[in-house]
Design a protein around this motif. Structure first.
Motif, PDB file in Angstrom:
ATOM      1  N   CYS A   8     -13.941 -10.658   8.313  1.00  0.00           N
ATOM      2  CA  CYS A   8     -12.997 -11.402   9.154  1.00  0.00           C
ATOM      3  C   CYS A   8     -13.368 -11.269  10.635  1.00  0.00           C
ATOM      4  N   TYR A  10     -11.319 -11.481  13.224  1.00  0.00           N
ATOM      5  CA  TYR A  10     -10.257 -11.112  14.162  1.00  0.00           C
ATOM      6  C   TYR A  10     -10.153  -9.599  14.360  1.00  0.00           C
ATOM      7  N   CYS A  11      -9.182  -8.928  13.723  1.00  0.00           N
ATOM      8  CA  CYS A  11      -8.877  -7.563  14.191  1.00  0.00           C
ATOM      9  C   CYS A  11      -9.820  -6.515  13.607  1.00  0.00           C
ATOM     10  N   CYS A  13      -9.413  -4.235  11.532  1.00  0.00           N
ATOM     11  CA  CYS A  13      -9.312  -3.832  10.127  1.00  0.00           C
ATOM     12  C   CYS A  13     -10.602  -4.179   9.391  1.00  0.00           C
ATOM     13  N   GLY A  14     -11.199  -5.320   9.756  1.00  0.00           N
ATOM     14  CA  GLY A  14     -12.471  -5.701   9.144  1.00  0.00           C
ATOM     15  C   GLY A  14     -12.342  -6.091   7.679  1.00  0.00           C
ATOM     16  N   CYS A  15     -11.357  -6.914   7.346  1.00  0.00           N
ATOM     17  CA  CYS A  15     -11.170  -7.324   5.951  1.00  0.00           C
ATOM     18  C   CYS A  15     -12.351  -8.162   5.463  1.00  0.00           C
ATOM     19  N   LEU A  42      -5.348 -10.728   2.641  1.00  0.00           N
ATOM     20  CA  LEU A  42      -5.672 -11.103   4.020  1.00  0.00           C
ATOM     21  C   LEU A  42      -4.355 -11.370   4.730  1.00  0.00           C
ATOM     22  N   CYS A  43      -4.338 -11.224   6.036  1.00  0.00           N
ATOM     23  CA  CYS A  43      -3.161 -11.681   6.778  1.00  0.00           C
ATOM     24  C   CYS A  43      -3.356 -13.165   7.099  1.00  0.00           C
ATOM     25  N   LYS A  45      -4.046 -14.754   9.733  1.00  0.00           N
ATOM     26  CA  LYS A  45      -5.220 -15.115  10.539  1.00  0.00           C
ATOM     27  C   LYS A  45      -6.480 -15.123   9.665  1.00  0.00           C
ATOM     28  N   GLY A  46      -6.564 -14.164   8.746  1.00  0.00           N
ATOM     29  CA  GLY A  46      -7.736 -14.105   7.870  1.00  0.00           C
ATOM     30  C   GLY A  46      -7.827 -15.323   6.964  1.00  0.00           C
ATOM     31  N   PRO A 176      -2.509  -5.796  10.342  1.00  0.00           N
ATOM     32  CA  PRO A 176      -1.656  -5.932   9.153  1.00  0.00           C
ATOM     33  C   PRO A 176      -2.132  -5.126   7.938  1.00  0.00           C
ATOM     34  N   MET A 177      -3.444  -4.965   7.759  1.00  0.00           N
ATOM     35  CA  MET A 177      -3.887  -4.209   6.577  1.00  0.00           C
ATOM     36  C   MET A 177      -3.610  -2.719   6.739  1.00  0.00           C
TER      37      MET A 177
END
Ligand code: SF4
Length: 675
Positions: A8, A10-11, A13-15, A42-43, A45-46, A176-177
């Protein structure tokens, strides 16, 4: 339809996610069930991470400033102009009149090569990036205390905690994760303690929510330690065996009785005691924090205070314990690891250490500058004063994200050369002499390092639009034009060079990363990576306690500016909004800025919800819609910084933490009135 596995954008967390590709277009995204952190989730955004990739606003060809306009140019024209102006500035003012700001949105490989461009080719240590604005105190504070500025445990280790302290982090919206893992731990019996002046979603879920006045963190953290010492909950074996300097910290904590803490922070003594007993009595307890702790003039002291607490209770080096700084951007950890910092080489090796710098000189066959460079905010200050003349900015938008927007504008306008490499036009590209269109995360190969030190692959799914290029190719081209003898390398080859110079990444090779990635330290190719740091020993031998004391705020509310403004983010947008505001669903959810106001303050000033208000500080003013938020303490306003219609950084100050040089984004004295 093809599905390409990637990380991902964005943040921190690196999903893991799949980009769905039809033809040469990204048409969707879906979660990666096998990813070790996100595990098929995923949130919002993901789920929407691919939408901006094909947006019609993408920069498609290089632009050069002609008069007041930016006109289309060829790559040769654009890069020749960059080379000529860099050389001219260097000849006239010396290499330290040049600076490079790398990107926490860029890959490790791009950050490493931009760092090399600055140090080995342009011959300046004026290289920095946006970590200066979010976790510089973490790098400074945790490196001093425990020898490493990174998250100590993997996020899933939180599931083993009996108590979790969440400090200055709106976790459900920003990470979020991590929030999902914390709430899972709570459902298994962990106590959740949240310290935040706002009643965020995670604060509403907490077993204990404490609302310290902004900027009073050292006082209440020392207060927790005071109670823990009084109740004999410290871990004497750990303190004796693995640390130094506890006695001075004990003495400092003795000044912060719950009653004294209440007078400084407003936290009722019984709640402080309850939180201290919960953290102190737990067999395994953890501390999760974000920018509510770091973005202060006392940011490094705040981080040290948290480290003192973890060390005094022996909460490091085991499952369920640890300190978890939550990194904002997807690769801000990696950009730090790559040495995109003015005083540190890759792997946090000091520029001032002759043995370390000689290793790099030998590897790159050059003499390197030895004096530490300027930090990001100092670079802009120097540009305003006229001693920095040329800046290369990769994927950052300082006009939106740096404090004191008016001064940033003057600084960028004063430059002889401003080069900006980005994927979309931004407020900053509009001031650039040269704009370089580069590939987004979906259009290149590389790696990101997540907040839990997990190095993960990103994979090219589609071609960049128009004439846009991978930034790595742009950097190699520029290096050659500047006369450097370095050949172009693929991202995988760049990682081999990183591995040869950064001991933490010694065993990282693309073929080893797969879906799980690898967590550093990973010193050699047989090493499986490291989940929990400091199990047996700290890299500095004994961990260091350091006494810290509550200091005056750089700016307090007064008659003229009676409110304290906190700035931050929302779930639906990311930083200066260049990607999320071009994602239709996200923009629909939160289409514009609002300032949150406590109901009592709103009533007193006769402000109704959705009414426009004027917010003013000593630096600037803006107009924005108000929203009444009963979860906010009286006297506090909250404004997200994503929106150019009401740029929060028009109001913030450049007051810096002396140790880490981070600006105090979380504290600005402001006034508010009906528009
Ligand atoms: Fe992306 Fe962060 Fe959301 Fe995961 S939690 S999907 S990394 S924005």
């Amino acid at each position: 339809m093809e599905k390409i596995h990637t990380t991902c954008v964005y943040c921190g967390c690196g999903c893991g996610l799949f980009l769905h590709v039809e033809g040469d277009r990204v048409v969707g995204a879906s979660p990666s069930p096998g990813h070790p952190l996100s595990r098929g989730r995923l949130c919002i955004k993901g789920w929407l991470a691919g939408e901006f990739v094909g947006h019609p606003d993408r920069l498609r060809y290089p632009l050069i400033k002609r008069g007041d306009r930016r006109v289309r140019a060829t790559w040769d024209e654009a890069l020749s102009l960059v080379r000529d102006r860099f050389l001219k500035v260097k000849e006239a003012y010396g290499p330290d009149a040049i600076a490079v700001l790398t990107s926490a949105k860029g890959t490790n490989e791009e950050n490493f090569m931009l760092m090399k461009l600055a140090r080995a080719v342009l011959k300046t240590n004026n290289v920095d990036h946006v970590a200066r604005l979010c976790h510089a105190p973490t790098v400074a504070g945790l490196s001093y205390a425990i020898g490493s500025g990174a998250m100590t445990n993997p996020i899933e280790s939180l599931l083993e905690s009996e108590a979790i302290m969440v400090v200055g982090s709106n976790t459900t919206e920003q990470h979020p994760m991590v929030a999902a893992t914390i709430l899972e731990a709570q459902s298994r019996g962990a106590e959740l303690l949240v310290f935040d002046p706002r009643r965020t979603q995670i604060a509403a879920q907490a077993d204990i929510h404490l609302t310290p006045a902004p900027g009073t963190d050292v006082a209440w953290i020392n207060g927790l330690l005071n109670v823990i010492i009084e109740e004999e909950l410290i871990d004497e074996v750990f303190i004796r065996g693995r640390t130094q300097g506890f006695e001075l910290v004990k003495e400092a904590a003795s000044c912060y009785t719950p009653e004294v803490v209440e007078s400084i922070t407003g936290i009722p003594p019984h709640l402080l005691r309850a939180a201290a007993l919960s953290y102190g009595a737990a067999e395994a307890a953890s501390i999760v924090y974000a920018m509510g702790i770091t973005q202060h003039t006392a940011g490094t002291d705040n981080v040290q205070a948290l480290a003192n607490l973890a060390l005094a209770t022996g909460n490091l080096g085991r499952e369920g314990t640890g300190i978890y700084p939550l990194r904002g951007h997807q690769n801000v950890q990696g950009a730090c690891d790559m040495g995109a910092l003015p005083d540190l080489l890759p792997g946090y090796q000091k520029v001032s250490d002759p043995r370390k710098i000689e290793t790099f000189e030998e590897a790159w066959s050059v003499d390197l500058p030895r004096a530490p460079g300027l930090t990001a905010v100092e670079i802009l200050e120097a540009a305003e004063e006229g001693s920095i003349k040329a800046i290369y900015i990769s994927g950052e938008n300082p006009l939106m994200s740096y404090p004191d927007r008016d001064s940033v504008y003057k600084a960028l306008k004063a430059l002889d050369l401003l080069v900006v490499a980005d994927i979309f036009p931004t407020e900053t590209t509009r001031l650039a002499h040269v704009v370089l269109p580069v590939a987004s995360f979906a259009e290149k190969d590389g790696t990101f390092t997540s907040t839990e030190r997990r190095i993960q692959l990103i994979s090219k799914a589609v071609s960049p639009p128009g004439e846009a290029l991978s930034e790595l190719d742009v950097i190699f081209d520029l290096m050659k034009r500047l006369g450097a003898p370095y050949r172009s390398l693929s991202p995988a080859e760049v990682m081999e060079e990183i591995a040869s110079l950064n001991p933490h990444y010694g065993g990282i090779r693309y073929r080893r990363l797969g879906i799980d990635g690898l967590q550093w330290p990973c010193p050699d190719e047989d090493h499986p990576g490291t989940g929990i740091l400091h199990r047996e020993a700290f890299p500095i031998g004994r961990a260091r306690f350091r006494p810290v004391f509550q200091k005056e705020l750089h700016e307090s509310p007064d008659e003229d500016y009676p409110f304290l403004l906190i700035t931050g983010r929302t779930l639906y947008h990311f930083h200066s909004g260049s990607m999320t505001r071009r994602t239709s669903l996200l923009d629909r959810e939160v289409p514009g800025p609002v300032v949150d106001v406590n109901p009592d303050d709103a009533g007193r000033l006769r402000i109704r919800s959705r009414q426009r208000v004027v917010i003013e500080s000593r630096r600037g003013r803006l107009e924005v819609e108000a929203r009444i938020d009963p979860g906010l303490m009286p006297g506090i306003l909250y404004l997200p910084f994503h929106f150019s219609e009401a740029p929060a950084n028009a109001l913030t100050a450049r007051a810096l933490d002396p140790a880490s040089r981070i600006p105090a984004f979380k504290i600005s004295a402001v006034s508010m009135r009906r528009a």
